[in-house]
Motif scaffolding. Structure first.
Motif, mmCIF file in Angstrom:
data_model
loop_
_atom_site.group_PDB
_atom_site.id
_atom_site.type_symbol
_atom_site.label_atom_id
_atom_site.label_comp_id
_atom_site.label_asym_id
_atom_site.label_seq_id
_atom_site.Cartn_x
_atom_site.Cartn_y
_atom_site.Cartn_z
ATOM 1 N N MET A 33 -4.229 -6.331 -2.797
ATOM 2 C CA MET A 33 -5.780 -5.619 -2.779
ATOM 3 C C MET A 33 -5.614 -4.574 -3.785
ATOM 4 O O MET A 33 -4.906 -3.574 -3.994
ATOM 5 C CB MET A 33 -5.483 -4.952 -1.274
ATOM 6 C CG MET A 33 -6.834 -4.127 -0.772
ATOM 7 S SD MET A 33 -7.393 -5.092 0.529
ATOM 8 C CE MET A 33 -6.153 -5.004 1.572
ATOM 9 N N SER A 41 -1.167 7.120 -1.467
ATOM 10 C CA SER A 41 -2.032 7.522 -2.005
ATOM 11 C C SER A 41 -1.740 9.155 -2.167
ATOM 12 O O SER A 41 -0.854 9.678 -1.703
ATOM 13 C CB SER A 41 -3.318 7.739 -1.106
ATOM 14 O OG SER A 41 -3.050 8.378 0.070
ATOM 15 N N PHE A 71 -15.382 2.851 0.547
ATOM 16 C CA PHE A 71 -14.676 2.109 -0.419
ATOM 17 C C PHE A 71 -14.769 0.447 -0.116
ATOM 18 O O PHE A 71 -15.085 0.251 0.901
ATOM 19 C CB PHE A 71 -13.290 2.272 -0.387
ATOM 20 C CG PHE A 71 -12.729 3.580 -0.599
ATOM 21 C CD1 PHE A 71 -12.583 4.479 0.756
ATOM 22 C CD2 PHE A 71 -12.198 4.178 -1.648
ATOM 23 C CE1 PHE A 71 -12.452 5.878 0.623
ATOM 24 C CE2 PHE A 71 -11.962 5.592 -1.861
ATOM 25 C CZ PHE A 71 -11.937 6.373 -0.783
ATOM 26 N N ARG A 110 -13.154 6.919 4.707
ATOM 27 C CA ARG A 110 -12.141 7.837 5.065
ATOM 28 C C ARG A 110 -13.063 9.118 5.225
ATOM 29 O O ARG A 110 -13.786 9.425 4.322
ATOM 30 C CB ARG A 110 -11.299 7.979 3.628
ATOM 31 C CG ARG A 110 -10.130 8.895 4.000
ATOM 32 C CD ARG A 110 -9.368 9.190 2.667
ATOM 33 N NE ARG A 110 -9.913 10.001 1.838
ATOM 34 C CZ ARG A 110 -10.124 11.414 1.949
ATOM 35 N NH1 ARG A 110 -9.575 12.058 2.838
ATOM 36 N NH2 ARG A 110 -10.760 12.087 0.756
ATOM 37 N N TYR A 168 -12.806 -2.845 -1.237
ATOM 38 C CA TYR A 168 -11.360 -3.370 -1.664
ATOM 39 C C TYR A 168 -11.532 -4.851 -1.879
ATOM 40 O O TYR A 168 -12.087 -5.514 -1.096
ATOM 41 C CB TYR A 168 -10.292 -2.960 -0.894
ATOM 42 C CG TYR A 168 -9.632 -1.677 -1.033
ATOM 43 C CD1 TYR A 168 -10.160 -0.561 -0.450
ATOM 44 C CD2 TYR A 168 -8.551 -1.539 -1.941
ATOM 45 C CE1 TYR A 168 -9.752 0.976 -0.364
ATOM 46 C CE2 TYR A 168 -8.290 -0.080 -1.959
ATOM 47 C CZ TYR A 168 -8.599 0.889 -1.634
ATOM 48 O OH TYR A 168 -8.035 2.175 -1.559
ATOM 49 N N TYR A 188 -16.023 9.353 2.600
ATOM 50 C CA TYR A 188 -15.802 8.543 1.447
ATOM 51 C C TYR A 188 -15.953 6.994 1.836
ATOM 52 O O TYR A 188 -15.494 6.860 3.004
ATOM 53 C CB TYR A 188 -14.656 8.639 0.742
ATOM 54 C CG TYR A 188 -14.498 10.271 0.033
ATOM 55 C CD1 TYR A 188 -13.763 11.158 0.838
ATOM 56 C CD2 TYR A 188 -14.964 10.365 -1.164
ATOM 57 C CE1 TYR A 188 -13.766 12.472 0.423
ATOM 58 C CE2 TYR A 188 -14.642 11.891 -1.583
ATOM 59 C CZ TYR A 188 -14.176 12.745 -0.833
ATOM 60 O OH TYR A 188 -13.998 14.160 -1.313
ATOM 61 N N LEU A 210 -8.739 -1.503 -5.506
ATOM 62 C CA LEU A 210 -10.087 -0.925 -5.471
ATOM 63 C C LEU A 210 -11.142 -1.385 -6.153
ATOM 64 O O LEU A 210 -11.024 -1.698 -7.279
ATOM 65 C CB LEU A 210 -9.905 0.380 -5.325
ATOM 66 C CG LEU A 210 -11.123 1.354 -5.401
ATOM 67 C CD1 LEU A 210 -11.626 1.634 -3.819
ATOM 68 C CD2 LEU A 210 -11.152 2.763 -5.928
ATOM 69 N N THR A 238 -10.167 11.088 -4.400
ATOM 70 C CA THR A 238 -10.781 10.571 -3.245
ATOM 71 C C THR A 238 -9.878 10.126 -2.150
ATOM 72 O O THR A 238 -10.205 9.448 -1.259
ATOM 73 C CB THR A 238 -11.914 9.614 -3.447
ATOM 74 O OG1 THR A 238 -11.485 8.587 -4.211
ATOM 75 C CG2 THR A 238 -13.180 10.240 -4.335
ATOM 76 N N GLY A 239 -8.872 10.128 -2.510
ATOM 77 C CA GLY A 239 -7.891 9.443 -1.622
ATOM 78 C C GLY A 239 -7.650 8.026 -1.575
ATOM 79 O O GLY A 239 -7.204 7.483 -0.430
ATOM 80 N N GLU A 240 -7.856 7.482 -2.421
ATOM 81 C CA GLU A 240 -7.986 5.968 -2.455
ATOM 82 C C GLU A 240 -6.570 5.583 -2.187
ATOM 83 O O GLU A 240 -5.695 6.166 -2.629
ATOM 84 C CB GLU A 240 -8.519 5.455 -3.639
ATOM 85 C CG GLU A 240 -7.588 5.475 -4.966
ATOM 86 C CD GLU A 240 -8.189 5.017 -6.129
ATOM 87 O OE1 GLU A 240 -9.116 5.676 -6.618
ATOM 88 O OE2 GLU A 240 -7.937 3.763 -6.644
ATOM 89 N N LEU A 241 -6.419 4.335 -1.669
ATOM 90 C CA LEU A 241 -5.196 3.709 -1.433
ATOM 91 C C LEU A 241 -4.685 2.716 -2.517
ATOM 92 O O LEU A 241 -5.544 2.126 -3.074
ATOM 93 C CB LEU A 241 -5.098 2.971 0.022
ATOM 94 C CG LEU A 241 -5.378 3.824 1.079
ATOM 95 C CD1 LEU A 241 -5.019 3.028 2.496
ATOM 96 C CD2 LEU A 241 -4.641 5.029 1.371
ATOM 97 N N PHE A 242 -3.547 2.669 -2.749
ATOM 98 C CA PHE A 242 -2.913 1.683 -3.750
ATOM 99 C C PHE A 242 -1.940 0.876 -2.938
ATOM 100 O O PHE A 242 -0.879 1.229 -2.183
ATOM 101 C CB PHE A 242 -2.230 2.334 -4.927
ATOM 102 C CG PHE A 242 -2.850 3.279 -5.789
ATOM 103 C CD1 PHE A 242 -3.346 4.506 -5.327
ATOM 104 C CD2 PHE A 242 -3.696 2.674 -6.858
ATOM 105 C CE1 PHE A 242 -4.151 5.228 -6.068
ATOM 106 C CE2 PHE A 242 -4.130 3.407 -7.883
ATOM 107 C CZ PHE A 242 -4.476 4.609 -7.438
ATOM 108 N N ARG A 272 -16.087 3.011 -5.051
ATOM 109 C CA ARG A 272 -16.010 3.966 -4.085
ATOM 110 C C ARG A 272 -17.160 4.860 -4.127
ATOM 111 O O ARG A 272 -17.981 4.771 -5.165
ATOM 112 C CB ARG A 272 -14.916 5.066 -4.486
ATOM 113 C CG ARG A 272 -15.154 5.836 -5.552
ATOM 114 C CD ARG A 272 -13.868 6.790 -5.832
ATOM 115 N NE ARG A 272 -13.228 5.799 -7.088
ATOM 116 C CZ ARG A 272 -11.858 6.380 -7.417
ATOM 117 N NH1 ARG A 272 -11.214 7.184 -7.114
ATOM 118 N NH2 ARG A 272 -11.335 5.501 -8.320
ATOM 119 N N LEU A 299 -7.512 5.548 5.762
ATOM 120 C CA LEU A 299 -8.744 4.707 5.720
ATOM 121 C C LEU A 299 -8.837 3.858 6.877
ATOM 122 O O LEU A 299 -7.868 3.203 7.413
ATOM 123 C CB LEU A 299 -8.598 3.798 4.496
ATOM 124 C CG LEU A 299 -9.187 4.440 3.169
ATOM 125 C CD1 LEU A 299 -8.341 5.481 2.763
ATOM 126 C CD2 LEU A 299 -9.273 3.414 1.999
#
Lengths: 116, 115
Positions: free
Chosen positions: B45, A94, B35, B95, B37, B33, B47, A102-106, B50, B103
């Motif tokens: 995985m 991220s 999310f 988060r 997933y 935040y 997203l 928003t700091g989302e994870l990949f 959000r 997270l």
């Protein structure tokens, strides 16, 4: 698109072996993470890194170590694999959250490890 | 420490119908935040949607929308016009906006689409 690549989709190891799981991301993300996924337990954080050579323990670090020598690469190491480490391991990256990010994870595709 | 709870291990829905997946969380923070997933079988995985806690308006992404109830600490996902490709594990995640960048995930809900 962000690409997170995990070196092995499936591994079978024996108890006591040293295991390396490699993860590479191509989007210059500062943060990288290793999660473990088990049925009924969801994803649990093992370790994460917010910069090269920096690491922080997650919720279940026991039996694991990590290495981040380059920004794009984050390795998970099982010094002496045990049967209770049989699991799916997910790597993620991220950007450092700032502004609208928003700091989302990949996530990578995961590495399924079986320890016999 | 924050916790995320998904109380429905499995759900099923008829194709083209609407389904709601539940998620509750526990936090003492006011800025964070949330999310959702999606993890399709044997696939990566990704997203889905959000929500920033400071925004009162519920987030929407095409057929996916959330019902964010901050006071109740509830964050449900509604999938409208369910399609076969929606079959997956769905994870809710939290988060903190102030402390750390990790997270925290729930235990997941496996969604089955019935043709």
């Amino acid at each position: 698109d962000v690409k997170v690549t995990q070196s092995s989709r499936y591994l079978v190891k024996r108890t006591g072996e040293k295991v390396f799981l490699e993860c590479v991301q191509d989007m210059d993300h500062e943060n990288m993470f290793w999660y473990r996924q088990d049925p009924g337990l969801g994803l649990r954080l093992i370790y994460f890194s917010y910069d090269v050579k920096m690491k922080e323990k997650g919720d279940i670090p026991e039996g694991y170590s990590v290495s981040r020598e380059k920004k794009e690469r984050f390795s998970l190491i099982l010094e002496s694999a045990s049967t209770n480490q049989t699991s799916m391991y997910l790597c993620a990256s991220s950007l450092h959250p700032a502004g609208t990010n928003t700091g989302e994870l990949f996530f990578g595709e995961g590495s399924r490890l079986t320890v016999l | 420490a924050q916790t995320v709870t998904q109380s429905q291990p499995e759900m099923s829905v008829q194709e083209a119908e609407t389904v709601t997946l539940s998620c509750t969380y526990d936090t003492s923070e006011s800025d964070y935040y949330l999310f959702w997933y999606k993890q399709p079988p044997s696939r990566q995985m990704i997203l889905v949607i959000r929500q920033e806690a400071y925004k009162q308006q519920n987030a929407t992404e095409n057929r996916f929308s959330v019902n964010f109830q901050k006071a109740a600490k509830s964050f449900s996902l509604k999938i409208s016009d369910s399609q076969l490709g929606d079959a997956a594990m769905y994870f809710c995640a939290y988060r903190s906006a102030l402390f750390g960048e990790k997270l925290t995930f729930g235990t997941g809900t496996r969604l089955t689409i019935i043709p």
